[in-house]
Design a protein around this motif. Structure first.
Motif, PDB file in Angstrom:
ATOM      1  N   THR A  60       1.996   3.099  -2.465  1.00 34.80           N
ATOM      2  CA  THR A  60       1.592   4.107  -3.444  1.00 34.80           C
ATOM      3  C   THR A  60       0.412   4.928  -2.941  1.00 34.80           C
ATOM      4  N   SER A  61      -0.562   4.268  -2.314  1.00 34.49           N
ATOM      5  CA  SER A  61      -1.716   4.989  -1.761  1.00 34.49           C
ATOM      6  C   SER A  61      -1.283   5.931  -0.641  1.00 34.49           C
TER       7      SER A  61
ATOM      8  N   GLY B 246       0.785  -1.233   0.000  1.00 33.86           N
ATOM      9  CA  GLY B 246       0.000   0.000   0.000  1.00 33.86           C
ATOM     10  C   GLY B 246       0.811   1.274   0.000  1.00 33.86           C
TER      11      GLY B 246
ATOM     12  N   TYR C  56      -1.060   6.157   7.658  1.00 35.28           N
ATOM     13  CA  TYR C  56      -0.800   7.496   7.129  1.00 35.28           C
ATOM     14  C   TYR C  56      -0.386   8.453   8.240  1.00 35.28           C
TER      15      TYR C  56
ATOM     16  N   PHE D 258      -5.200   1.835   7.151  1.00 36.92           N
ATOM     17  CA  PHE D 258      -4.635   2.866   6.283  1.00 36.92           C
ATOM     18  C   PHE D 258      -4.490   4.208   6.994  1.00 36.92           C
TER      19      PHE D 258
ATOM     20  N   ASN E  81       0.571   8.879  -2.199  1.00 38.56           N
ATOM     21  CA  ASN E  81      -0.356   9.789  -2.879  1.00 38.56           C
ATOM     22  C   ASN E  81      -1.064  10.705  -1.893  1.00 38.56           C
ATOM     23  N   ARG E  82      -1.431  10.167  -0.739  1.00 39.26           N
ATOM     24  CA  ARG E  82      -2.097  11.012   0.251  1.00 39.26           C
ATOM     25  C   ARG E  82      -1.138  12.054   0.817  1.00 39.26           C
TER      26      ARG E  82
ATOM     27  N   ARG F  65      -6.226  -6.758  -7.004  1.00 36.59           N
ATOM     28  CA  ARG F  65      -5.909  -5.824  -8.101  1.00 36.59           C
ATOM     29  C   ARG F  65      -6.440  -6.329  -9.437  1.00 36.59           C
TER      30      ARG F  65
END
Length: 205
Positions: A20-21, A18, A176, A172, A24-25, A138
């Motif tokens: 990349t997610s 995870g 983050y 997630f 991106n955030r 995916r």
């Protein structure tokens, strides 16, 4: 904060963790950080765009860039080339911006040895089973590629000790918060401040 020096943030993870997610955030919420788009010879997935997710080029173009010394790091991963263009990173840092690299452990190892600076962050999922579940969800790659990614993941997990920070991406939002905290804390280090007066309000005469 008045004092802000551009830093290099390098994020790695096995496929399906995870990263990349999470990256991106961070890019969405922190305006002072720029993403250095990697070059790759793999085929784009259905939701990926050239120049946004990667620069998708062929093997001949990639190898020509290697010969010309255009990459600050490059590696062959899952039978495809990946690399980071040196000029892009140098220009961002010279402009005082932070740079975020989303690269594999091979590339991160090269960078750490070559540059001697940067903040290195490793992202992992709670288990290999969870990695496999995420990869299967995916529905973007054939079975043999997925097995290769899982085999590589087992090897990559052993390299976590080469990084400054490790973040478990089980939830997630929590993951983050950890990534964001690392990002902010790195800009509070005293080593980056030449004088306390750069940070404080000037005294009135």
């Amino acid at each position: 904060m008045k004092v802000w020096k551009g830093k290099l943030f390098v994020v790695s993870a096995p496929s399906g963790a995870g990263k990349t997610s999470l990256c991106n955030r961070l890019l969405e919420e922190e305006e002072r950080i720029s993403y250095s788009i990697s070059y790759t010879t793999r085929q784009p997935r259905h939701d990926e765009e050239h120049g946004r997710d990667y620069f998708f080029i062929n093997v001949e173009e990639f190898e020509s860039m290697i010969e010309d010394g255009e990459f600050i790091e490059w590696a062959k991963v899952h039978n495809n080339y990946y690399g980071t263009r040196k000029k892009t990173v140098e220009e961002y840092l010279a402009d005082g911006r932070d740079v975020l690299l989303d690269i594999d452990p091979q590339g991160a190892r090269q960078l750490r040895k070559k540059l001697g600076y940067g903040v290195y962050i490793f992202i992992t999922a709670p288990s290999i089973a969870e990695l496999e579940k995420r990869l299967r969800n995916r529905r973007t790659e054939p079975e043999e590629i997925m097995k290769l990614r899982l085999d590589n993941a087992r090897k990559e997990l052993k390299l976590f000790g080469e990084y400054d920070y490790i973040i478990l991406n089980q939830d997630f939002d929590e993951a983050y918060r950890c990534l964001s905290s690392v990002y902010l804390a790195e800009h509070l280090k005293t080593i980056d401040i030449n004088s306390i007066h750069d940070l404080m309000e000037k005294e009135e005469q």
